[in-house]
Enzyme design. Structure first.
Site, PDB file in Angstrom:
ATOM      1  N   GLU A   1     -16.919  10.979   0.615  1.00  0.00           N
ATOM      2  CA  GLU A   1     -16.372  10.988  -0.753  1.00  0.00           C
ATOM      3  C   GLU A   1     -17.118   9.987  -1.639  1.00  0.00           C
ATOM      4  OE1 GLU A   1     -12.005  10.641  -0.357  1.00  0.00           O
ATOM      5  OE2 GLU A   1     -11.977  12.761  -0.896  1.00  0.00           O
TER       6      GLU A   1
ATOM      7  N   ALA B   1      -3.177   8.702   4.097  1.00  0.00           N
ATOM      8  CA  ALA B   1      -2.098   8.445   3.143  1.00  0.00           C
ATOM      9  C   ALA B   1      -0.949   9.425   3.388  1.00  0.00           C
ATOM     10  CB  ALA B   1      -2.618   8.581   1.720  1.00  0.00           C
ATOM     11  N   GLN B   2      -1.318  10.667   3.640  1.00  0.00           N
ATOM     12  CA  GLN B   2      -0.318  11.710   3.887  1.00  0.00           C
ATOM     13  C   GLN B   2       0.630  11.356   5.023  1.00  0.00           C
ATOM     14  OE1 GLN B   2      -0.542  16.539   4.617  1.00  0.00           O
ATOM     15  NE2 GLN B   2      -2.333  15.305   4.966  1.00  0.00           N
TER      16      GLN B   2
ATOM     17  N   VAL C   1       0.633 -12.978   3.533  1.00  0.00           N
ATOM     18  CA  VAL C   1       1.317 -13.242   4.796  1.00  0.00           C
ATOM     19  C   VAL C   1       0.337 -13.952   5.720  1.00  0.00           C
ATOM     20  CG1 VAL C   1       2.441 -12.172   6.793  1.00  0.00           C
ATOM     21  CG2 VAL C   1       2.724 -11.174   4.500  1.00  0.00           C
TER      22      VAL C   1
ATOM     23  N   ASP D   1      -1.772   2.021   8.504  1.00  0.00           N
ATOM     24  CA  ASP D   1      -2.984   1.706   9.260  1.00  0.00           C
ATOM     25  C   ASP D   1      -2.788   0.670  10.354  1.00  0.00           C
ATOM     26  OD1 ASP D   1      -4.824   3.472   8.036  1.00  0.00           O
ATOM     27  OD2 ASP D   1      -4.892   2.174   6.274  1.00  0.00           O
TER      28      ASP D   1
ATOM     29  N   LYS E   1      -7.080  18.944  -4.855  1.00  0.00           N
ATOM     30  CA  LYS E   1      -7.182  17.490  -4.719  1.00  0.00           C
ATOM     31  C   LYS E   1      -6.452  16.801  -5.870  1.00  0.00           C
ATOM     32  CE  LYS E   1      -9.157  13.740  -2.884  1.00  0.00           C
ATOM     33  NZ  LYS E   1      -8.852  13.310  -1.520  1.00  0.00           N
TER      34      LYS E   1
ATOM     35  N   GLY F   1       0.854  -1.188   0.000  1.00  0.00           N
ATOM     36  CA  GLY F   1       0.000   0.000   0.000  1.00  0.00           C
ATOM     37  C   GLY F   1       0.888   1.236   0.000  1.00  0.00           C
ATOM     38  N   TYR F   2       0.316   2.350   0.423  1.00  0.00           N
ATOM     39  CA  TYR F   2       1.099   3.588   0.445  1.00  0.00           C
ATOM     40  C   TYR F   2       2.404   3.406   1.235  1.00  0.00           C
ATOM     41  CZ  TYR F   2      -3.092   6.033  -1.198  1.00  0.00           C
ATOM     42  OH  TYR F   2      -4.167   6.454  -1.931  1.00  0.00           O
TER      43      TYR F   2
END
Lengths: 402, 402
Positions: B169, B316-317, B81, B299, B376, B12-13
């Site tokens: 969103e 994400a930031q 995993v 997360d 955005k 992921g990010y």
């Protein structure tokens, strides 16, 4: 003289073409014409297998009725017919309206014949309308999307019952569609099964053996599994039971599409017309027996070929020819002239096997491959031209102009 | 000296950015880097609501991992995993392989938190992955397609639980999507309901009241029904039960999407890490407590803002900033240097409301409408540039070049 009321029920091939002929033939002072149809659009039933597979969008194969009829000459009513009262010369509609007529054209199309096979009505799809074709497309897509979560192999199995025209044409589209679906849903194409189940000994009965073999070999080479001489015994929520002789087999499948039989719209027999499998055996002038004011055409009718003694197949080609005779005979009745007998001329029949392959017979000549594909396009385009002229042909036609 | 084995779990990010930093920072003789991920692709979790609504195709928001990593420097293993054995410094994979590591980066993302609400797990969707977003899109389409046959109004009702970032969103995309769906499936848009259920008193908690009001009024004007201060009590196969104070109400709906809570991947607590809601409270250098060889980011981690005493939002930031510190600290460990503390800088946060509206705060300045939409896009494009340079930006970016 009272203006005659002509009422056309259904805007499939038969109803829409009869209406178009009538609006050309008759002056507005001679007759008023009313067309009743459930949907605001006419669609090409013979192309629905493309919409069901998802290889063509439904808008390619339908046209708004008010775009092709002359709304100054024809009154279009979007409603469902609930009863035909031939003695009163009235038709009742779902929204409560009652329409009176002097001359009636019954062109209400077909419904699936499930021959009492248990579970078929509940658990299978039928390629019968835009709504149902779209539902099949979405069902397959949704099942493929869910596969990653449930991982049941039968989610990727599609059983098509019947190897007649619709069944085989649908299978032909599916073999083209599956690679696209697999890419869209990240699925290994090897896991997808397309199974065709047919009670008879061959696919596409009625075609010459060499054409049948060509079609069979092509589809088999594209991975289609054929179960010939196999009866569909039952349909379940999770598959089908088929029987080859004494031997029964259960095939698990999340998608079962039944193309194995059609019958006339049951409204026709419910309204008291004498029918066989929902079809009225019409007179040579296309009128119902003992009813001089009602014409029955298309899938609600059965018409015998005097030469062979066998019924004509319920095809678009036959129906479109009936529509012309039907309109001519209504005009004859209005003018007090003699009615003409229907003459069916089978110009040719082409079955597509996806967009790249086809087989067929045109003016007695057998065609396969590219020539047959081209001929199929010509047939489809010719119909669009008859229906809506050059404008519609350019809009919906299968053309490669560049 | 033995070459260090660095193992990154999840792409992921957090996982992908850590990997990209490491492959830049470390020479091949210093360390070998292995990245394990369930799918062959990386996706932008923060854009999944678009894929779920069907306003953007999944391929717009995902990229093949081997396209962005240097496969000569990083070994990519597509697998799941199953266990992390921190004492043995080993990771077990679903296909049976065992991987050993010197340094481990746990970046396994989130899973839905359903807070024990009955039926939620069974009967609702969660916008958590490409597979599930696509399933939501297909489910809605299939339900709309079936509407013509079953005619149940709840087939056209979509309940979204939670009015945080993802929930709002998603609702913003739905209001844009519904007219397209209605045209595709011949459905009267008046019959479609989009319902947002939120336990708190406002939508988008954390944003300034004027921004919240802007978003609320815009979505309401587009027909969204809000149930604020409303608890989702239960989810059924055919809808939800919600409670406002003492009053309970059943809302029938064929589609329920839960966005009301996430927690860290349960594998982390199952592997013996101390967690709260599945998250490991990491040290300032991002390592797990009492484990000097394991970093936990994104997360699966929780990180407290020393000033406010509150945890940073799992965004994400924040994760992208953690990835950089994580990579730096792995390098520091290899070199025997001092580890740095993470410093999070919140540059801004923008919530989209479809493609035409947004609200946000960027460098302390409030933005709404076109400016927010533009910001955005800049944020999303900037990420693509970091991930895969100009090539990826041009391929997947939200650009209007002409």
């Amino acid at each position: 003289m009272k203006k005659a009321e002509i009422l056309v029920l259904g805007a499939g091939y038969g109803g829409i073409m009869t209406t178009l002929h009538l609006q050309k033939m008759l002056a507005s002072e001679e007759a008023s014409i009313t067309l009743v149809n459930k949907h605001p659009y006419h669609y090409q039933t013979t192309l629905l297998h493309e919409n069901a597979a998802g290889t063509a969008h439904q808008d390619q194969n339908r046209v708004n009725i008010e775009e092709v009829i002359d709304t100054k000459r024809v009154t279009f009513i979007q409603d469902e017919v609930t009863t035909i009262l031939t003695e009163k010369k009235q038709v009742l509609l779902k929204n409560g309206r009652t329409l009176s007529y002097d001359y009636l054209v019954v062109a209400l199309g077909f419904e699936p014949a499930t021959f009492g096979i248990p579970g078929l009505k509940e658990h299978s799809f039928c390629i019968r309308s835009i709504n149902e074709a779209r539902k099949i497309r979405e069902h397959i897509q949704c099942t493929f999307a869910r596969y990653h979560h449930e991982k049941r192999d039968e989610m990727l199995t599609i059983v098509v019952g019947g190897a007649g025209f619709t069944g085989i044409e649908f299978v032909g589209e599916l073999v083209e569609r599956v690679p696209v679906l697999c890419k869209e849903f990240d699925i290994d194409p090897q896991k997808v099964r397309i199974i065709n189940v047919e009670a008879g000994p061959t696919i596409l009965p009625g075609f010459a053996p060499e054409l049948v073999e060509y079609a069979y070999n092509y589809l088999k080479s594209r991975g289609v599994e054929f179960y010939l001489k196999s009866m569909l015994k039952a349909c379940h929520s999770d598959g089908v039971t088929i029987a080859q002789g004494e031997q029964e087999e259960i095939i698990k499948a999340d998608t079962v599409v039944w193309t194995g039989g059609v019958q006339g719209n049951s409204l026709v027999s419910q309204s008291g017309f004498p029918t066989q499998r929902g079809r009225v055996e019409v007179r040579k002038d296309l009128r119902a027996p003992h009813d001089d004011h009602t014409f029955v055409i298309g899938d609600c009718s059965v018409l015998y070929d005097q030469e062979s003694g066998r019924p004509y197949p319920p095809s678009a080609q036959v129906t479109i020819q009936q529509a012309e005779t039907c309109a001519n005979n209504i005009k004859a009745l209005l003018k007090g002239e003699a009615l003409q007998d229907i003459k069916i001329e089978i110009k040719g029949t082409v079955a597509s096997l996806g967009s790249e392959e086809a087989i067929g017979v045109v003016f007695g000549k057998m065609l396969v491959g590219k020539k047959a594909v081209l001929m199929k396009k010509i047939i489809d385009n010719r119909y669009l031209f008859m229906l809506g002229g050059l404008g519609l042909l350019l809009k919906k036609g299968k053309l490669k102009l560049f």
